[in-house]
Structures are given as structure tokens and as C-alpha cells.
Scaffold this motif. Sequence first.
Motif, mmCIF file in Angstrom:
data_model
loop_
_atom_site.group_PDB
_atom_site.id
_atom_site.type_symbol
_atom_site.label_atom_id
_atom_site.label_comp_id
_atom_site.label_asym_id
_atom_site.label_seq_id
_atom_site.Cartn_x
_atom_site.Cartn_y
_atom_site.Cartn_z
ATOM 1 N N LEU A 1 -25.542 -8.964 4.719
ATOM 2 C CA LEU A 1 -24.160 -8.615 3.570
ATOM 3 C C LEU A 1 -23.595 -7.548 4.109
ATOM 4 O O LEU A 1 -24.134 -6.601 4.814
ATOM 5 N N ILE A 2 -22.423 -7.576 3.945
ATOM 6 C CA ILE A 2 -21.375 -6.279 4.249
ATOM 7 C C ILE A 2 -20.966 -5.846 2.827
ATOM 8 O O ILE A 2 -20.229 -6.438 2.210
ATOM 9 N N LEU A 3 -21.313 -4.651 2.817
ATOM 10 C CA LEU A 3 -20.879 -3.630 1.511
ATOM 11 C C LEU A 3 -19.684 -2.866 1.731
ATOM 12 O O LEU A 3 -19.613 -2.063 2.594
ATOM 13 N N ILE A 4 -18.678 -3.342 0.986
ATOM 14 C CA ILE A 4 -17.321 -2.691 1.136
ATOM 15 C C ILE A 4 -17.376 -1.536 0.043
ATOM 16 O O ILE A 4 -17.431 -1.522 -0.932
ATOM 17 N N THR A 5 -17.001 -0.238 0.479
ATOM 18 C CA THR A 5 -17.052 1.039 -0.234
ATOM 19 C C THR A 5 -15.776 1.360 -0.780
ATOM 20 O O THR A 5 -15.722 2.110 -1.699
ATOM 21 N N ASP A 6 -14.712 0.963 0.054
ATOM 22 C CA ASP A 6 -13.321 1.264 -0.550
ATOM 23 C C ASP A 6 -12.681 0.074 -1.264
ATOM 24 O O ASP A 6 -12.153 -0.971 -0.983
ATOM 25 N N GLU A 7 -12.838 0.607 -2.617
ATOM 26 C CA GLU A 7 -12.560 -0.255 -3.593
ATOM 27 C C GLU A 7 -10.813 -0.496 -3.542
ATOM 28 O O GLU A 7 -10.298 -1.500 -3.870
ATOM 29 N N PHE A 8 -10.168 0.573 -3.344
ATOM 30 C CA PHE A 8 -8.837 0.181 -3.243
ATOM 31 C C PHE A 8 -8.211 -0.618 -2.354
ATOM 32 O O PHE A 8 -7.295 -1.314 -2.610
ATOM 33 N N TYR A 9 -8.697 -0.685 -1.322
ATOM 34 C CA TYR A 9 -8.281 -1.708 -0.031
ATOM 35 C C TYR A 9 -9.151 -2.831 -0.070
ATOM 36 O O TYR A 9 -8.873 -3.599 1.034
ATOM 37 N N TYR A 10 -10.119 -3.123 -0.978
ATOM 38 C CA TYR A 10 -11.175 -4.179 -1.121
ATOM 39 C C TYR A 10 -10.581 -5.574 -0.698
ATOM 40 O O TYR A 10 -10.762 -6.270 0.268
ATOM 41 N N PRO A 11 -9.156 -6.072 -1.344
ATOM 42 C CA PRO A 11 -9.052 -7.335 -0.951
ATOM 43 C C PRO A 11 -8.612 -7.371 0.516
ATOM 44 O O PRO A 11 -8.817 -8.561 1.256
ATOM 45 N N GLU A 12 -7.733 -6.498 1.007
ATOM 46 C CA GLU A 12 -7.228 -6.524 2.470
ATOM 47 C C GLU A 12 -8.578 -6.239 3.666
ATOM 48 O O GLU A 12 -8.518 -7.148 4.395
ATOM 49 N N LYS B 1 -11.707 -7.414 2.783
ATOM 50 C CA LYS B 1 -12.680 -8.685 2.624
ATOM 51 C C LYS B 1 -11.778 -9.547 3.624
ATOM 52 O O LYS B 1 -12.311 -10.384 4.342
ATOM 53 N N GLU B 2 -10.450 -9.754 3.348
ATOM 54 C CA GLU B 2 -9.743 -10.805 4.355
ATOM 55 C C GLU B 2 -9.968 -10.408 5.736
ATOM 56 O O GLU B 2 -10.055 -11.554 6.519
ATOM 57 N N LYS B 3 -9.734 -9.241 5.924
ATOM 58 C CA LYS B 3 -10.059 -8.908 7.588
ATOM 59 C C LYS B 3 -11.254 -9.380 8.184
ATOM 60 O O LYS B 3 -11.498 -9.734 9.205
ATOM 61 N N ILE B 4 -12.255 -9.007 7.316
ATOM 62 C CA ILE B 4 -13.566 -9.339 7.723
ATOM 63 C C ILE B 4 -13.667 -11.078 7.609
ATOM 64 O O ILE B 4 -14.432 -11.248 8.876
ATOM 65 N N GLN B 5 -13.266 -11.615 6.810
ATOM 66 C CA GLN B 5 -13.456 -13.076 6.927
ATOM 67 C C GLN B 5 -12.612 -13.513 7.869
ATOM 68 O O GLN B 5 -13.230 -14.581 8.696
ATOM 69 N N LYS B 6 -11.545 -13.014 8.619
ATOM 70 C CA LYS B 6 -10.999 -13.546 9.868
ATOM 71 C C LYS B 6 -11.835 -13.277 11.080
ATOM 72 O O LYS B 6 -11.812 -14.061 11.943
ATOM 73 N N LYS B 7 -12.578 -12.174 10.879
ATOM 74 C CA LYS B 7 -13.521 -12.022 12.051
ATOM 75 C C LYS B 7 -14.853 -12.578 12.267
ATOM 76 O O LYS B 7 -15.395 -13.237 13.289
ATOM 77 N N GLY B 8 -15.318 -13.100 10.972
ATOM 78 C CA GLY B 8 -16.608 -13.748 10.963
ATOM 79 C C GLY B 8 -16.982 -14.377 9.578
ATOM 80 O O GLY B 8 -16.039 -14.189 8.512
ATOM 81 N N SER B 9 -18.084 -15.010 9.321
ATOM 82 C CA SER B 9 -18.527 -15.333 8.142
ATOM 83 C C SER B 9 -19.651 -14.662 7.374
ATOM 84 O O SER B 9 -20.828 -15.132 7.636
ATOM 85 N N TRP B 10 -19.407 -13.531 7.138
ATOM 86 C CA TRP B 10 -20.557 -12.713 6.424
ATOM 87 C C TRP B 10 -20.219 -12.918 4.919
ATOM 88 O O TRP B 10 -19.234 -12.927 4.348
ATOM 89 N N LYS B 11 -21.591 -12.588 4.060
ATOM 90 C CA LYS B 11 -21.316 -12.536 2.826
ATOM 91 C C LYS B 11 -20.936 -10.932 2.479
ATOM 92 O O LYS B 11 -21.165 -9.889 3.091
ATOM 93 N N ILE B 12 -19.757 -10.830 1.605
ATOM 94 C CA ILE B 12 -19.254 -9.687 1.496
ATOM 95 C C ILE B 12 -19.376 -9.226 -0.028
ATOM 96 O O ILE B 12 -19.005 -10.147 -0.892
ATOM 97 N N SER C 1 -18.311 -5.759 -3.156
ATOM 98 C CA SER C 1 -17.724 -4.350 -2.944
ATOM 99 C C SER C 1 -18.851 -3.420 -3.928
ATOM 100 O O SER C 1 -19.654 -4.167 -4.558
ATOM 101 N N LEU C 2 -18.876 -2.360 -3.555
ATOM 102 C CA LEU C 2 -19.947 -1.391 -4.199
ATOM 103 C C LEU C 2 -19.530 -1.495 -5.730
ATOM 104 O O LEU C 2 -20.782 -1.511 -6.451
ATOM 105 N N LYS C 3 -18.465 -1.562 -6.175
ATOM 106 C CA LYS C 3 -18.297 -1.899 -7.692
ATOM 107 C C LYS C 3 -18.991 -3.048 -8.086
ATOM 108 O O LYS C 3 -19.531 -2.850 -9.316
#
Length: 168
Positions: free
Chosen positions: A130-141, A143-154, A156-158
Motif C-alpha cells: 500500500l502507498i499511504l498519501i499524507t497530503d490530503e489537500f492534493y490527494y486526488p492529483e 493518486k492520479e499521478k501514482i496510478q499512471k506510474k503503476g498499480s499500487w493500492k493507495i 489517504s491518511l484521513k
Amino acid sequence: MKWKSWLKKGFTTTCIFSAWAGSIYGLCKVFLRLIEHAKRREKRFRLYYLLENQWLKLYNKGHKLEDYFEKHAIKKIAIYGMDDIGNRVQEELVHSEKVEISYMIDEQAYRKYGTGTVVDFEDTWEDVDLILITDEFYYPEIKEKIQKKGSWKIISLKDVILEILQYK
């Protein structure tokens, strides 16, 4: 002759007025951008405040972030975003026996963060659960950027915190 003199004064006045109006217009655009930037910062810090408040509630109920990973059988994670909140997550999980931080991801990977490996988007990422994203403000952007790089479970910390708060 008077006609030319009047025309010359009118032209000069028009030029001066145009320059003045253009300057006022430019200043207004700058001020509007500054106001918009301030509003975005306010919204971002408000999100951080709300997130950290929920995190304190989690602690007050006797839970930790590792509870989520244990419940979902997640053993290896990467943390995305190593500003203050990301560093606090790393500090909490670095000695956990339930989950391992394989690496941290940050667009400014050249900075030193806590302990461990920090990578950026140009690096090759090893597989994690899993990749845990700690930046809630930019979470959608993000997440999209990571999904373009590969297929990881993603996640948010929230979302991790809110799920843990529902336990018991």
C-alpha cells in the motif's frame, strides 16, 4: 494651430490615462492572485488541522495507525509526502512490528527526512502492499499521478484514521 495643440494635449492625456489604468488593472490582478493563494493556503491548513484533530481522537481512544494495517494484513507500505504530517507518520510507524515502511516518496527527495530511503517519481519503486498519501489537500492529483506510474493500492491518511475511529 489651436486644433493641433488641443489634439496633442488630448493624445498625451489619453496616453497617461491608459498607462495609469493599465497599472491599476495589473495591480488588481496581482492582488487577486495573492488573495486566491491565501485562500488555498487557509483551506490546506484547515484540512491539516482537521486531520490532526482526528488523529488525536484516535490516540485518545487507545488506537494507533498500525491497527489499520494489521486489520487489512498490510505488511509493507510506502509513505507519500514527507512534510510535517508525513514525518509524524514515519515517527509513529518506524518501530512498528506490524508494518514495515519500505520507503518514503517525495517530489523533493533530495531533502533529508527522518530515517530510511526517500525516492521521487523518477526513481524505480519496489512493490509494496500500500502507498499511504499524507497530503490530503492534493490527494486526488497525487493518486492520479501514482496510478499512471503503476498499480499500487493507495489510501489517504484521513481514510485510515477515519476507519480506525470506527473500531469498537
